[in-house]
Design an enzyme around this catalytic site. Sequence first.
Site, PDB file in Angstrom:
ATOM      1  N   HIS A 418      -3.664   3.800  -4.424  1.00 36.20           N
ATOM      2  CA  HIS A 418      -2.397   4.413  -4.855  1.00 36.20           C
ATOM      3  C   HIS A 418      -2.270   4.462  -6.383  1.00 36.20           C
ATOM      4  O   HIS A 418      -1.467   5.212  -6.912  1.00 36.20           O
ATOM      5  CB  HIS A 418      -1.183   3.746  -4.180  1.00 36.20           C
ATOM      6  N   ASP A 466      -5.622   1.640   1.369  1.00 38.37           N
ATOM      7  CA  ASP A 466      -5.260   1.634  -0.054  1.00 38.37           C
ATOM      8  C   ASP A 466      -6.344   0.907  -0.851  1.00 38.37           C
ATOM      9  O   ASP A 466      -6.174  -0.239  -1.257  1.00 38.37           O
ATOM     10  CB  ASP A 466      -3.885   0.954  -0.218  1.00 38.37           C
ATOM     11  N   SER A 562      -0.345  -3.995  -8.840  1.00 39.03           N
ATOM     12  CA  SER A 562      -1.081  -3.213  -7.845  1.00 39.03           C
ATOM     13  C   SER A 562      -2.549  -3.076  -8.204  1.00 39.03           C
ATOM     14  O   SER A 562      -2.888  -2.878  -9.373  1.00 39.03           O
ATOM     15  CB  SER A 562      -0.490  -1.808  -7.747  1.00 39.03           C
TER      16      SER A 562
HETATM   17  C1  4AZ Z   1       4.299  -1.842  -6.782  1.00 38.83           C
HETATM   18  O1  4AZ Z   1       5.258  -1.085  -6.932  1.00 38.83           O
HETATM   19  C2  4AZ Z   1       4.473  -3.047  -5.910  1.00 38.83           C
HETATM   20  N1  4AZ Z   1       6.051  -7.202  -3.682  1.00 38.83           N
HETATM   21  C3  4AZ Z   1       3.408  -3.923  -5.770  1.00 38.83           C
HETATM   22  C4  4AZ Z   1       3.563  -5.029  -4.953  1.00 38.83           C
HETATM   23  C5  4AZ Z   1       4.755  -5.256  -4.300  1.00 38.83           C
HETATM   24  C6  4AZ Z   1       5.819  -4.396  -4.442  1.00 38.83           C
HETATM   25  C7  4AZ Z   1       5.670  -3.273  -5.258  1.00 38.83           C
HETATM   26  C8  4AZ Z   1       4.891  -6.460  -3.416  1.00 38.83           C
HETATM   27  O2  4AZ Z   1       3.227  -1.624  -7.346  1.00 38.83           O
END
Ligand code: 4AZ
Length: 615
Positions: A418, A466, A562
């Site tokens: 993503h 992902d 992420s």
């Molecule tokens: C994000 O927006 C994201 N709490 C990554 C991890 C989590 C929530 C959002 C998990 O990249």
Amino acid sequence: MSVGLRSDYSSTIGSDKGCSQYFYADHSSLRYPLEVSATSGQLMCHFKLVAIVGYLIRLTIESVQLEADSCVTDSLTIYDALLPIRSMVLYRLCEPTRALMSFVSTNNLMLVTLKSPYIRRLSGIRAYFEVIPEQKCENTVLVREITSFEGKISSPYYPSYYPPKCKCTWKFQTPLSTLGIALKFHNYAITKKGAKGCEHGWWEINEHMYCGSYMDHQTIFRVPSPLVHIQLRCSSRFSDKPLLVEYGSYNISQPCPVGSFRCSSGLCIPKSQRCDGVNDCFDESDELFCVTIKPACDVTHFWQPGPLVCDGFQDCENGQDEHNCTQSIPCTNKTFKCDNDICFKKQNARCDGIVDCPDGSDEDSCSCSRTSSSLHRIVGGADSQEGAWPWQVSLHFVGSAYCGASVISREWLLSAAHCFHGNRLSDPTPWTAHLGMYVQGNAKFVSPVRRIVVHEYYNSQTFDYDIALLQLSIAWPETLKQLIQPICIPPAGQKVHSGEKCWVTGWGQRHEAGNKGSPVLQQAEVELIDQTLCVSTYGIITSRMLCAGVISGKRDACKGDSGGPLSCRRKSDGKWILTGIVSWGHGCGRPNFPGVYTRVSKFVPWIHKYVPSLL
Ligand code: 4AZ
């Protein structure tokens, strides 16, 4: 004359003679070859294909050779026009292929460009094109009362990739009001359409809307009505992979026959295949809620040929089958041969951190992080210690920290798909990878990204698959091996244990409501959460996902983390395993809403396809 080479398109474009050509094809039963190759210099070819008005062009690619760098320098592009107009791209190939694939234009024109400006080994294309009539994509089918799959429908021009603009309609009727229509989608699934548009096919079935997405297994969709009206609109911007759907009638009141088990995907499998350790449903629903009972073997039968031989697997509860072994199964290409010639059934015995061979040869010369000095650095608190997570990478997009990643080899990183979703984000050029970094901006090593490989089944609506691989333009130097170390990939299909403690790390936001990342690399200890609980929390959890967090919710990943690692330390050998990749979740740090991670053990063959050097 059936094909005319009207003129060289331009002698200034290609250095190779015959590289830029203009073809006119007016015969609909011939294959017109399109071939060019070079081992040095450059290729900049433009093949303009024109068919008789009212007909279409089908281009079949047999092989393409080029440098794989996400189309930064090398590419093969097929346009739905004679000019290289961006909005008219039908398909773009960024890596070499030997798989047969074909594409169909929406009119009588096609342009194929092959760009390979710095040929290192071999660049070229072997393909042919044909003139084909336009096909209607509609049908009315009277389905028989046999309650099994009896026919097939497919995307237009199957098995070619289907063009971006299409509209197909199918009407099905069953002979009895008690029978509905079952649709078996090959490597594809449809789910209720949400607020967003559909990327891979837009389906209307009896006035309900669905979006399609590609997967690695078949799915079954049942419509509990004897009259079914289906409309498919091709919604992708480019040509998309061909679709094949089997259809048949089914008994509305009893979708799966007696003696079978209904998988979550709708597939019916024989009940005997439930809880046999094999993923017969493809979504693993047949292997959920199983209690495994291992046989307590007796000495009289465990020397028999079959599974109960000395094969490195404990088949009996008491492990008798593996005691005092004098006999082993012959080595095949699916087994690993130890230095002392014993074979192990496990393909992944090598470098999985578990000594399977009596002489330990399966674990020799393995290079991912064993980190004996790791214990002192896993301490509470939010700031990590400098150098504690040597596989952690910060990915910068146009100079700003955007996502995390993990080092898995000298030139490959693993991250989340993503992070690269969208036109600009999927181009490797604006990305840099920062390795051996503790405070944001102070990396020990920075490399541009040469290539981004997003998993082909990545679904941006559900975040399924992902995962993405990134190839660095410059491999990190051996001299930095104290500060940069690869993390181990788990053995394929490795089972994780709920309650196991792992660590999530990153420079992402420290609060859900914040808008800036942390300057210092953060670490948080989280627990792996039972898959059933994870499914009951979020509903849309696939077997490619796992949940991790703490009940209070206080420790979690957030925006900016992420793509970064969920690292678990294996007790048996102290090695760090990349169990998860930060993917998504409901907010950040909310009680009862754990973080969702990509389950890396599901992607071992996929990773090996691109990184064969990985042990
Ligand atoms: C994000 O927006 C994201 N709490 C990554 C991890 C989590 C929530 C959002 C998990 O990249």
